[in-house]
Design an enzyme around this catalytic site. Sequence first.
Site, mmCIF file in Angstrom:
data_model
loop_
_atom_site.group_PDB
_atom_site.id
_atom_site.type_symbol
_atom_site.label_atom_id
_atom_site.label_comp_id
_atom_site.label_asym_id
_atom_site.label_seq_id
_atom_site.Cartn_x
_atom_site.Cartn_y
_atom_site.Cartn_z
ATOM 1 N N HIS A 159 0.817 -1.220 0.000
ATOM 2 C CA HIS A 159 0.000 0.000 0.000
ATOM 3 C C HIS A 159 0.852 1.272 0.000
ATOM 4 O O HIS A 159 0.405 2.322 -0.434
ATOM 5 C CB HIS A 159 -0.958 -0.003 1.194
ATOM 6 C CG HIS A 159 -2.160 -0.874 0.970
ATOM 7 N ND1 HIS A 159 -3.291 -0.437 0.326
ATOM 8 C CD2 HIS A 159 -2.392 -2.172 1.290
ATOM 9 C CE1 HIS A 159 -4.180 -1.419 0.265
ATOM 10 N NE2 HIS A 159 -3.659 -2.497 0.842
ATOM 11 N N GLU A 215 -6.445 -12.615 -0.066
ATOM 12 C CA GLU A 215 -7.053 -11.280 0.020
ATOM 13 C C GLU A 215 -7.745 -10.955 -1.307
ATOM 14 O O GLU A 215 -7.176 -10.268 -2.159
ATOM 15 C CB GLU A 215 -5.982 -10.218 0.325
ATOM 16 C CG GLU A 215 -5.338 -10.374 1.696
ATOM 17 C CD GLU A 215 -4.541 -9.131 2.122
ATOM 18 O OE1 GLU A 215 -4.507 -8.141 1.354
ATOM 19 O OE2 GLU A 215 -3.982 -9.170 3.219
ATOM 20 N N HIS A 218 -7.752 -7.214 -2.451
ATOM 21 C CA HIS A 218 -6.526 -6.425 -2.635
ATOM 22 C C HIS A 218 -6.014 -6.559 -4.073
ATOM 23 O O HIS A 218 -5.568 -7.628 -4.481
ATOM 24 C CB HIS A 218 -5.468 -6.894 -1.632
ATOM 25 C CG HIS A 218 -4.141 -6.168 -1.741
ATOM 26 N ND1 HIS A 218 -3.666 -5.324 -0.751
ATOM 27 C CD2 HIS A 218 -3.199 -6.166 -2.714
ATOM 28 C CE1 HIS A 218 -2.477 -4.844 -1.116
ATOM 29 N NE2 HIS A 218 -2.168 -5.348 -2.302
HETATM 30 ZN ZN LIG Z 1 -4.643 -4.319 0.819
#
Ligand SMILES: [Zn+2]
Length: 252
Positions: A159, A215, A218
Amino acid sequence: MVKRFLKLLGIVLFLLVIGIGVRTFIIRHDKKELVPVTPKASTAPVFDKKQFSTSDPASIWMVVNKHRPINPVSYVPADLVIPNVPLRVPGNDSMQVRKVTATALEMMFAAAKADGLNLMLSSGYRSYQYQVGLYNGYVASSSVAEADKTSARPGYSEHQSGLAADIEPASEKCDVDVCFAQLPEGVWLAANAYKYGFIIRYTSDKVPVTGYTYEPWHVRYVGTALSNEMHKEKIETLEEFFSLGAAPSYSS
Ligand SMILES: [Zn+2]
């Protein structure tokens, strides 16, 4: 009667002889025209895996994982913007992403909307300092081992690159939860993200490679050239595509 038959036979034989002659002539002349054919080299372009750096934090192919911290760890992208898409926390710094990511998100969200699905940006850029607070919070409430399973250590979060985004439905159902994969929005994202330059970075069957649990929310922007190539070659992780080795855990 016999005469007529013989005459007919003569004509047929005559035509047959003429026919064979003409055919032999054609074949002989065709042979002259035959040029040895050399097999052409494949014209399919070979994908250049060295087009962009995998270590420069500003490169769209940068790879950060538990063996590859962002270098320098204080890196801040120079072109952070807020994308023109529905935002979970309007005005928050974490709603920023890099310009290239923003443009791609806008195109992808528009395409999803055209298919009747409303997506929302749950989280984008996170600074080094933000990750310090987030990670320490996880450690305080559990342990280092537990925190490492779900949160990146400061300097190791994708991120921080401004190229990663957590996506959720506008309804906020299954926000940052694996159940997102079963929702129409999650199914759509998994099937279509590559068309807009994104990959699902942490897939369910690549935990030993990425070091992160599944995830489905993501996504990571890598550009359409790479996302299309990975889709074509059916390679899910950047570690495998660039032969960087698995990064299941921190070395220390
Ligand atoms: Zn993430």
